[in-house]
Design a protein around this motif. Sequence first.
Motif, short mmCIF file in Angstrom:
data_model
loop_
_atom_site.label_atom_id
_atom_site.label_comp_id
_atom_site.label_asym_id
_atom_site.label_seq_id
_atom_site.Cartn_x
_atom_site.Cartn_y
_atom_site.Cartn_z
N GLN A 75 20.60 -15.78 -32.62
CA GLN A 75 20.15 -14.53 -32.02
C GLN A 75 21.31 -13.83 -31.31
O GLN A 75 22.04 -14.44 -30.53
CB GLN A 75 19.03 -14.77 -31.02
CG GLN A 75 18.57 -13.51 -30.30
CD GLN A 75 17.49 -13.77 -29.27
OE1 GLN A 75 16.78 -14.78 -29.33
NE2 GLN A 75 17.35 -12.88 -28.29
N VAL A 76 21.45 -12.54 -31.58
CA VAL A 76 22.38 -11.68 -30.85
C VAL A 76 21.54 -10.56 -30.25
O VAL A 76 20.78 -9.90 -30.96
CB VAL A 76 23.47 -11.09 -31.76
CG1 VAL A 76 24.35 -10.12 -30.97
CG2 VAL A 76 24.32 -12.19 -32.37
N SER A 77 21.65 -10.34 -28.94
CA SER A 77 20.89 -9.29 -28.28
C SER A 77 21.84 -8.29 -27.64
O SER A 77 22.82 -8.68 -27.00
CB SER A 77 19.96 -9.87 -27.20
OG SER A 77 19.00 -10.72 -27.78
N VAL A 78 21.52 -7.01 -27.81
CA VAL A 78 22.33 -5.94 -27.24
C VAL A 78 21.46 -5.15 -26.26
O VAL A 78 20.39 -4.65 -26.62
CB VAL A 78 22.86 -4.99 -28.33
CG1 VAL A 78 23.69 -3.87 -27.71
CG2 VAL A 78 23.69 -5.77 -29.35
N PHE A 79 21.94 -5.04 -25.01
CA PHE A 79 21.22 -4.30 -23.97
C PHE A 79 21.76 -2.90 -23.86
O PHE A 79 22.98 -2.69 -23.83
CB PHE A 79 21.35 -5.02 -22.62
CG PHE A 79 20.78 -4.23 -21.47
CD1 PHE A 79 19.42 -4.13 -21.28
CD2 PHE A 79 21.63 -3.57 -20.58
CE1 PHE A 79 18.89 -3.40 -20.23
CE2 PHE A 79 21.12 -2.83 -19.52
CZ PHE A 79 19.74 -2.75 -19.35
N MET A 80 20.85 -1.92 -23.80
CA MET A 80 21.23 -0.51 -23.66
C MET A 80 20.90 -0.04 -22.26
O MET A 80 19.77 -0.21 -21.79
CB MET A 80 20.46 0.35 -24.66
CG MET A 80 20.81 0.08 -26.10
SD MET A 80 19.63 0.90 -27.20
CE MET A 80 18.20 -0.17 -26.99
N SER A 81 21.86 0.58 -21.60
CA SER A 81 21.59 1.22 -20.31
C SER A 81 21.10 2.63 -20.58
O SER A 81 21.21 3.12 -21.71
CB SER A 81 22.87 1.26 -19.47
OG SER A 81 23.74 2.25 -19.97
N PRO A 82 20.55 3.32 -19.58
CA PRO A 82 20.07 4.69 -19.81
C PRO A 82 21.14 5.66 -20.28
O PRO A 82 20.81 6.71 -20.84
CB PRO A 82 19.53 5.10 -18.42
CG PRO A 82 19.12 3.81 -17.79
CD PRO A 82 20.16 2.81 -18.25
N ILE A 83 22.43 5.34 -20.08
CA ILE A 83 23.49 6.27 -20.50
C ILE A 83 23.98 6.00 -21.92
O ILE A 83 24.79 6.77 -22.44
CB ILE A 83 24.68 6.24 -19.52
CG1 ILE A 83 25.35 4.86 -19.51
CG2 ILE A 83 24.25 6.64 -18.13
CD1 ILE A 83 26.64 4.82 -18.72
N ASN A 84 23.51 4.93 -22.55
CA ASN A 84 23.91 4.64 -23.93
C ASN A 84 23.16 5.53 -24.92
O ASN A 84 22.07 6.03 -24.63
CB ASN A 84 23.63 3.18 -24.29
CG ASN A 84 24.59 2.21 -23.66
OD1 ASN A 84 24.19 1.25 -23.01
ND2 ASN A 84 25.89 2.44 -23.84
N VAL A 85 23.74 5.69 -26.12
CA VAL A 85 23.02 6.32 -27.22
C VAL A 85 21.86 5.40 -27.59
O VAL A 85 22.04 4.18 -27.71
CB VAL A 85 23.96 6.51 -28.44
CG1 VAL A 85 23.17 6.99 -29.66
CG2 VAL A 85 25.07 7.49 -28.10
N HIS A 86 20.66 5.97 -27.77
CA HIS A 86 19.47 5.14 -27.99
C HIS A 86 18.92 5.17 -29.40
O HIS A 86 17.80 4.73 -29.65
CB HIS A 86 18.39 5.53 -26.98
CG HIS A 86 18.58 4.88 -25.65
ND1 HIS A 86 19.68 5.13 -24.87
CD2 HIS A 86 17.86 3.97 -24.98
CE1 HIS A 86 19.62 4.41 -23.76
NE2 HIS A 86 18.52 3.70 -23.81
N VAL A 87 19.71 5.67 -30.34
CA VAL A 87 19.32 5.62 -31.74
C VAL A 87 19.43 4.17 -32.21
O VAL A 87 20.40 3.48 -31.90
CB VAL A 87 20.25 6.50 -32.60
CG1 VAL A 87 19.86 6.43 -34.06
CG2 VAL A 87 20.23 7.93 -32.10
N THR A 88 18.42 3.69 -32.93
CA THR A 88 18.47 2.36 -33.54
C THR A 88 18.83 2.52 -35.01
O THR A 88 18.23 3.35 -35.71
CB THR A 88 17.12 1.63 -33.42
OG1 THR A 88 16.70 1.62 -32.06
CG2 THR A 88 17.24 0.19 -33.92
N ARG A 89 19.81 1.74 -35.48
CA ARG A 89 20.28 1.86 -36.86
C ARG A 89 20.08 0.53 -37.59
O ARG A 89 20.11 -0.53 -36.98
CB ARG A 89 21.76 2.27 -36.89
CG ARG A 89 22.05 3.52 -36.06
CD ARG A 89 23.54 3.79 -35.94
NE ARG A 89 23.82 4.74 -34.87
CZ ARG A 89 23.82 6.07 -35.00
NH1 ARG A 89 23.56 6.59 -36.19
NH2 ARG A 89 24.07 6.86 -33.99
N HIS A 90 19.90 0.63 -38.90
CA HIS A 90 19.74 -0.60 -39.70
C HIS A 90 21.07 -1.36 -39.74
O HIS A 90 22.08 -0.80 -40.19
CB HIS A 90 19.31 -0.26 -41.13
CG HIS A 90 17.94 0.34 -41.22
ND1 HIS A 90 16.80 -0.40 -41.01
CD2 HIS A 90 17.54 1.61 -41.49
CE1 HIS A 90 15.74 0.40 -41.16
NE2 HIS A 90 16.16 1.61 -41.44
#
Length: 216
Positions: A92-107
Amino acid sequence: MFHKEGYKIITSTVLLLLAVNIISYLSINTYWIKFSILAVSIVILIMILQFFRNPKRLTQLDSSYAVSPVDGKVVVVEEVFEKEYFKDKRLQVSVFMSPINVHVTRHPVGGIVKYSKYHPGKFLVAWHPKSSEENERTTVVVENSEFGEILYRQVAGALAKRIVNYAVEGEEVAQGSDSGFIKFGSRVDIFFPLNTKINVKLNDKVKGGLSVIANI
């Protein structure tokens, strides 16, 4: 360029702030109060615009590696038991997004969508150990010619109250193309076969559609 999920919110925000500033201009005589309302309005608008930005990403298509599905920081790299779909051990690899990150999810890989499911749930903070299993989330599995099946999961957080998932079972998707959108911060978990070479470590910063996070 802005993501389509933000069009309604951006339009509503612009109209609301415009109305507030027109009213303040016509009804308030104190200059510094008018200026303060205008300044706050500009800051709010900038925050909304940056949240829904959708920068163009030119993914180098290659079925032998997986790219990060989102922008953010790597918070998990470990072997786990995946119990929803595979029911066996995975990396498992998990990536955390803060509110200032780009929030598009890509394949992260291209292939055929074998599984796509929404799960209602809680809104624990995204870094909580049980958020991947108990929070509102969507699970997508894409079958890739090199990796086999890759599972990735959008997980809502304390602020993320809406997850958008575009993956439809049976459809063919391109690596790096839009898979969905998470509104107002959260994380994405990706599950790889045990023989996968993971190219990232804890606290690494990654870019969705660009950063290679794993090789077969």
